[in-house]
Design a protein around this motif. Structure first.
Motif, short mmCIF file in Angstrom:
data_model
loop_
_atom_site.label_atom_id
_atom_site.label_comp_id
_atom_site.label_asym_id
_atom_site.label_seq_id
_atom_site.Cartn_x
_atom_site.Cartn_y
_atom_site.Cartn_z
N HIS A 155 0.82 -1.21 0.00
CA HIS A 155 0.00 0.00 0.00
C HIS A 155 0.86 1.27 0.00
N GLU A 156 2.07 1.19 0.57
CA GLU A 156 2.97 2.35 0.52
C GLU A 156 3.46 2.61 -0.89
N LEU A 157 3.76 1.54 -1.61
CA LEU A 157 4.18 1.69 -3.01
C LEU A 157 3.04 2.30 -3.82
N GLN A 158 1.82 1.82 -3.60
CA GLN A 158 0.66 2.35 -4.32
C GLN A 158 0.49 3.85 -4.05
N GLN A 159 0.67 4.25 -2.81
CA GLN A 159 0.47 5.66 -2.45
C GLN A 159 1.52 6.57 -3.07
N ARG A 160 2.74 6.10 -3.18
CA ARG A 160 3.83 6.95 -3.68
C ARG A 160 3.92 6.99 -5.21
N ALA A 161 3.46 5.94 -5.85
CA ALA A 161 3.59 5.83 -7.30
C ALA A 161 2.58 6.73 -8.01
N GLN A 162 2.95 7.16 -9.21
CA GLN A 162 2.03 7.94 -10.03
C GLN A 162 1.05 7.03 -10.77
N PHE A 163 1.48 5.78 -11.01
CA PHE A 163 0.66 4.82 -11.75
C PHE A 163 0.71 3.47 -11.05
N GLU A 164 -0.33 2.65 -11.30
CA GLU A 164 -0.37 1.31 -10.74
C GLU A 164 -0.84 0.33 -11.81
N ILE A 165 -0.19 -0.82 -11.83
CA ILE A 165 -0.64 -1.94 -12.65
C ILE A 165 -1.01 -3.05 -11.67
N VAL A 166 -2.27 -3.46 -11.72
CA VAL A 166 -2.76 -4.51 -10.83
C VAL A 166 -2.63 -5.84 -11.58
N ASN A 167 -1.76 -6.69 -11.07
CA ASN A 167 -1.44 -7.96 -11.72
C ASN A 167 -2.13 -9.09 -10.96
N ASP A 168 -3.44 -9.17 -11.14
CA ASP A 168 -4.24 -10.15 -10.39
C ASP A 168 -4.90 -11.18 -11.30
N GLY A 169 -4.40 -11.31 -12.52
CA GLY A 169 -4.95 -12.29 -13.44
C GLY A 169 -5.71 -11.67 -14.59
N ARG A 170 -6.13 -10.43 -14.44
CA ARG A 170 -6.81 -9.77 -15.57
C ARG A 170 -5.76 -9.33 -16.58
N PRO A 171 -6.17 -9.07 -17.82
CA PRO A 171 -5.20 -8.70 -18.86
C PRO A 171 -4.41 -7.44 -18.47
N LEU A 172 -3.11 -7.51 -18.71
CA LEU A 172 -2.23 -6.39 -18.35
C LEU A 172 -2.08 -5.38 -19.48
N GLU A 173 -2.22 -5.82 -20.72
CA GLU A 173 -1.99 -4.93 -21.86
C GLU A 173 -2.82 -3.64 -21.81
N PRO A 174 -4.12 -3.70 -21.49
CA PRO A 174 -4.88 -2.45 -21.43
C PRO A 174 -4.34 -1.48 -20.36
N GLN A 175 -3.91 -2.03 -19.23
CA GLN A 175 -3.34 -1.18 -18.17
C GLN A 175 -2.03 -0.55 -18.63
N ILE A 176 -1.20 -1.35 -19.29
CA ILE A 176 0.08 -0.85 -19.78
C ILE A 176 -0.15 0.23 -20.84
N GLU A 177 -1.06 -0.02 -21.75
CA GLU A 177 -1.39 0.94 -22.81
C GLU A 177 -1.85 2.27 -22.21
N HIS A 178 -2.72 2.18 -21.22
CA HIS A 178 -3.24 3.39 -20.56
C HIS A 178 -2.10 4.19 -19.92
N ILE A 179 -1.21 3.50 -19.23
CA ILE A 179 -0.09 4.19 -18.56
C ILE A 179 0.86 4.80 -19.57
#
Length: 186
Positions: A155-179
């Motif tokens: 949660h500290e990493l989440q708070q400090r970062a400008q962007f987050e990629i949630v790697n919980d099994g859902r597709p990562l490409e849309p998140q990467i594209e957005h960032i």
């Protein structure tokens, strides 16, 4: 613009970096660089030997990983002493590399967040992280938890970062594209 990708053990940050590299983005791997510099830098070798003792390196010149790991895990002051030797060398190597992206598990602990303009935190639910670590490293749940608890809370990493990629099994490409699209706009 310089961008860092960080995340705790088992979050999948290296996997995200491989996806970015498949897009042609070259990424400086701080962990690999640290290991390389510990093996090849005469200055680091001299400093580690002075700190840990002659067993820090094997007779053939290779880093004695078991000895260094044992020293590192023995106390917080030992860890800080090793980091004080290795981190400045990695920071300088990154700066000289000319690369814009870095992968760094200990971004904030190392102070490397000051080398970048933007941070992407890769996160994953604890059960997912535990399973990944146990399978990858062939260790117990207890050992995997111990490694997780040695790092900054997610949660500290989440708070400090400008962007987050949630790697919980859902597709990562849309998140990467957005960032990537948002980073380009900055």
């Amino acid at each position: 613009m310089k961008i860092a990708i960080t995340g705790g053990i088992g979050s999948g940050k290296s996997y995200v970096c491989r996806l970015l590299e498949a897009r042609g983005i070259r990424i400086y791997d701080c962990d690999s660089a640290a290991k390389h510099l510990m093996r090849t830098s005469p200055q680091i070798r001299q400093q580690l030997t002075a700190l840990i003792g002659p067993d820090a390196y094997l007779a053939d010149g290779q880093l004695n990983k078991a000895c260094v790991a044992q020293f590192l895990m023995a106390s917080e002051s030992n860890k800080q002493a090793i980091n004080a030797i290795v981190h400045p060398a990695v920071a300088e190597d990154f700066t000289q590399s000319g690369l814009q992206w870095m992968e760094c598990a200990i971004l904030y602990e190392s102070g490397f967040d000051h080398l970048v303009d933007s941070v992407i935190a890769v996160t994953a639910p604890l059960p997912v992280r535990l399973e990944r670590i146990m399978q990858r490293d062939h260790i117990s749940r207890q050992s995997a938890l111990a490694w997780i608890h040695k790092q900054w809370p997610q949660h500290e990493l989440q708070q400090r970062a400008q962007f987050e990629i949630v790697n919980d099994g859902r597709p990562l490409e849309p998140q990467i594209e957005h960032i990537i699209n948002n980073i380009i706009k900055e």
